[in-house]
Design a protein around this motif. Structure first.
Motif, short mmCIF file in Angstrom:
data_model
loop_
_atom_site.label_atom_id
_atom_site.label_comp_id
_atom_site.label_asym_id
_atom_site.label_seq_id
_atom_site.Cartn_x
_atom_site.Cartn_y
_atom_site.Cartn_z
N VAL A 132 1.33 -4.48 -11.64
CA VAL A 132 1.86 -3.38 -10.84
C VAL A 132 0.86 -2.23 -10.90
O VAL A 132 0.44 -1.81 -11.99
CB VAL A 132 3.23 -2.92 -11.36
N ASN A 133 0.43 -1.76 -9.74
CA ASN A 133 -0.51 -0.63 -9.65
C ASN A 133 -1.76 -0.87 -10.48
O ASN A 133 -2.27 0.04 -11.15
CB ASN A 133 0.17 0.68 -10.07
N ASP A 134 -2.27 -2.10 -10.42
CA ASP A 134 -3.50 -2.45 -11.14
C ASP A 134 -3.39 -2.17 -12.64
O ASP A 134 -4.40 -1.86 -13.29
CB ASP A 134 -4.71 -1.72 -10.55
N HIS A 135 -2.18 -2.24 -13.19
CA HIS A 135 -1.92 -1.96 -14.61
C HIS A 135 -2.17 -0.51 -14.99
O HIS A 135 -2.34 -0.20 -16.18
CB HIS A 135 -2.78 -2.85 -15.53
N VAL A 136 -2.17 0.40 -14.03
CA VAL A 136 -2.59 1.78 -14.30
C VAL A 136 -1.43 2.76 -14.17
O VAL A 136 -0.64 2.70 -13.23
CB VAL A 136 -3.74 2.20 -13.36
N VAL A 137 -1.37 3.70 -15.12
CA VAL A 137 -0.63 4.96 -14.95
C VAL A 137 -1.67 6.06 -15.11
O VAL A 137 -2.38 6.11 -16.12
CB VAL A 137 0.49 5.12 -15.99
N HIS A 138 -1.79 6.92 -14.12
CA HIS A 138 -2.78 8.00 -14.19
C HIS A 138 -2.23 9.21 -14.93
O HIS A 138 -1.09 9.63 -14.67
CB HIS A 138 -3.20 8.44 -12.78
N TYR A 192 8.45 4.24 -18.97
CA TYR A 192 7.62 3.39 -19.83
C TYR A 192 6.63 4.20 -20.63
O TYR A 192 6.23 3.83 -21.73
CB TYR A 192 6.88 2.36 -18.98
N LEU A 193 6.20 5.36 -20.08
CA LEU A 193 5.08 6.08 -20.67
C LEU A 193 5.31 7.58 -20.62
O LEU A 193 5.74 8.13 -19.61
CB LEU A 193 3.80 5.74 -19.88
N ARG A 220 6.07 4.08 -24.55
CA ARG A 220 4.88 4.54 -25.26
C ARG A 220 4.70 6.04 -25.12
O ARG A 220 5.03 6.63 -24.08
CB ARG A 220 3.63 3.81 -24.73
N SER A 221 4.16 6.64 -26.18
CA SER A 221 3.77 8.05 -26.18
C SER A 221 2.27 8.09 -26.40
O SER A 221 1.77 7.60 -27.42
CB SER A 221 4.50 8.82 -27.29
N PRO A 253 1.91 -5.23 -19.37
CA PRO A 253 2.32 -5.32 -17.97
C PRO A 253 3.73 -5.86 -17.80
O PRO A 253 4.43 -5.49 -16.83
CB PRO A 253 1.29 -6.29 -17.37
N THR A 254 4.19 -6.69 -18.73
CA THR A 254 5.54 -7.24 -18.66
C THR A 254 6.58 -6.13 -18.73
O THR A 254 7.47 -6.01 -17.88
CB THR A 254 5.76 -8.25 -19.80
N ARG A 255 6.47 -5.28 -19.75
CA ARG A 255 7.44 -4.21 -19.90
C ARG A 255 7.29 -3.15 -18.81
O ARG A 255 8.28 -2.59 -18.31
CB ARG A 255 7.31 -3.57 -21.30
N PHE A 256 6.06 -2.86 -18.42
CA PHE A 256 5.84 -1.90 -17.35
C PHE A 256 6.50 -2.37 -16.06
O PHE A 256 7.22 -1.62 -15.39
CB PHE A 256 4.33 -1.70 -17.16
N GLY A 257 6.28 -3.62 -15.68
CA GLY A 257 6.87 -4.15 -14.47
C GLY A 257 8.38 -4.16 -14.51
O GLY A 257 9.06 -3.79 -13.54
N GLY A 258 8.95 -4.56 -15.66
CA GLY A 258 10.40 -4.56 -15.78
C GLY A 258 10.98 -3.16 -15.75
O GLY A 258 12.05 -2.92 -15.16
#
Length: 519
Positions: free
Chosen positions: A205-211, A234-235, A266-267, A290-295
């Motif tokens: 999702v989103n190239d695995h990225v959070v900006h 998630y973050l 995550r922090s 990526p699993t938890r991020f996507g979920g």
């Protein structure tokens, strides 16, 4: 010498090492071309540079021009033409990836008595890259690169899946959201950007990225403001960024402590300085799961539609069964590869081998090794030693490239393949090169840039450009150009830009010379 394209009968080998083939153009035209190329590569800014290149007629194999065509050079990102070619060959240009959501129990009066299962299908474009007209949003630099800005709507496809679930009548999920990434086993890979490591996963999702979007505070000494894009539970970014005077020194922005909380979120601490009054700065954080991020983003998209989920986010167990509720179908492979080729996404590059091995080879355990077998087969079909597919340190000869590209020219998917490459003067990483030349729009080629520290404390710049030239009479050339030059770290970027423009000028010179010369 393995993989060398032989000179055509009757060709002339000049003392400089440049070769001309009579059937591709006259010796006189070849001499004019050689003079133009020499004038470009002997500019003062390239003093001490080592160049190698080859231009070949795709239909006949005749060499138009060659300089050190059998010398090894670092290909850098131009090697992605091999990855893309293998994907086209193994999967086909029209292959589509499917991301699905299933339910494991019945829906009774809006309540799902079971779990939702998000099944990853390997789609690399779950990122809002697709515009309403079906073209792709491919900014330069790519959002995954330093300086790249976030995509405008990175969770669009996830919201679409959530909307389908809601439209199926689900209002509450008693169980959890399970994420099935069994297409292939996740792995860690380097992505060539400061030794950055990512988790390679079929759930992207989103190239695995959070900006981390960083803006300055209201005065020097004030904390910088950091927010996440996309915003997700998630973050959480914790700012340790300081606003500094606009004219003073500033520490680079970076990620510090990265702590996984009890609920799997995550922090992450962001450190460094941002000048007072500066525009927002963007720093890409690659999610470790990526699993938890996507979920998580699916659960949040459901919540926004009024669908509640009772449980948490977990990996799906083996052997689960369910009924399909939602599906997102990707663009065809010929579109999927454009992020890798046109804007040189390293994230996509390290993932494609896993997809080829898992999907074409049905290997979920060792997909990368299976991909390598497909790559070796393709090299063998191109008349190349298959061992060249794994040259140490990414070094190749120009002749290896033109032999490979000539083979791809003869494959039924060639038109889609070359359209996926950057087009000189028009799009991708060479959009700004030679935009007003007669060759603009007729050179399809992948760039490559690399830099390594030298023992003397400087930097060795490596540049490459490889692909195709379409002549006005529909003749096609394959070509590869390489350059290496020692310089300083401060000068690498500027020199790299100069070298890329010079390679584009050389492609233009070839185009103009063969356009004017008799057949």
């Amino acid at each position: 010498m393995l993989g060398a394209v032989p000179l055509a009968a009757g060709g002339v080998l000049a003392p400089s090492g440049a070769a001309y083939a009579g059937s591709a153009g006259s010796v006189l035209a070849g001499s004019r071309l050689a003079a133009r190329i020499q004038a470009i590569i002997e500019r003062p800014g390239f003093a001490g540079a080592r160049w190698g290149m080859a231009f070949s007629a795709a239909d006949t194999g005749d060499i138009v021009y060659a300089l050190r065509p059998d010398e090894l050079f670092v290909a850098a990102s131009s090697f992605k033409v091999f990855v893309a070619g293998t994907a086209f060959e193994a999967l086909g240009p029209n292959h589509r990836f499917r991301t699905r959501v299933y339910r494991t129990g019945p829906v009774v009066r809006g309540v799902l008595r079971g779990d939702l299962v998000l099944v990853a299908g390997g789609d690399l474009l779950l990122s809002g890259r697709r515009r309403p007209d079906s073209t792709l949003y491919l900014p330069e630099p790519d959002p995954t690169y330093p300086g790249g800005v976030p995509l405008p709507d990175p969770l669009r496809e996830i919201r679409d899946l959530a909307g389908q679930v809601a439209a199926a009548g689900v209002r509450r999920v008693e169980g959890q959201i399970l994420v099935d990434t069994s297409l292939f086993r996740e792995a860690r890979e380097g992505v060539f950007m400061g030794n950055t490591q990512i988790t390679v996963s079929p759930m992207m999702v989103n190239d695995h990225v959070v900006h981390a979007v960083v803006t300055p505070g209201g005065a020097a000494g004030a904390p910088g403001v950091v927010r996440a894009v996309p915003q997700t539970g998630y973050l959480r970014f914790v700012s340790q960024v300081t606003t500094v005077p606009a004219s003073g020194p500033a520490r680079p922005l970076a990620f510090g402590d990265d702590v996984e909380d009890l609920d799997g979120s995550r922090s992450v601490t962001v450190t460094g300085d941002i000048p007072l009054g500066a525009q927002p700065r963007f720093v890409a954080y690659f999610v470790p799961s990526p699993t938890r991020f996507g979920g998580t983003v699916l659960a949040e998209a459901l919540h926004a539609l009024g669908v509640t989920v009772g449980g948490g986010i977990e990996a799906a167990p083996t052997g689960w069964r369910g009924a399909r509720l939602a599906e997102h179908v990707s663009p065809p492979l010929a579109e999927e590869v454009k992020a890798m080729l046109k804007v040189s996404s390293n994230i996509h590059t390290v993932t494609f081998p896993y997809l080829v091995g898992a999907v074409a080879g049905r290997d979920s355990v060792t997909p990368k090794a299976t991909y390598e077998q497909y790559l070796r087969q393709l090299f063998r079909a191109a008349g190349l030693d298959p061992d060249l597919a794994r040259v140490a340190e990414g070094s190749y000869t120009a002749n290896t490239f033109i032999r490979f590209l000539t083979h791809i020219k003869r494959r039924p998917y060639f038109a889609q393949y070359r359209q996926a490459l950057p087009i000189m003067g028009r799009d991708g990483s060479i959009a700004g090169n030679q935009p007003n030349s007669p060759a603009a729009g007729h050179v399809y080629a992948k760039t490559g840039t690399g830099g390594l520290a030298t023992p003397t404390g400087g930097a060795m710049l490596h540049k490459a450009l490889a692909g195709y030239i379409e002549l006005p009479d529909r003749r096609w050339l394959t070509f590869a150009q390489f350059m290496r030059q020692e310089t300083t770290f401060e000068a690498v970027r500027g020199l790299g830009d100069q070298a890329q423009e010079a390679m584009a000028e050389i492609a233009t010179a070839v185009y103009e010379t063969l356009t004017r010369s008799p057949r």
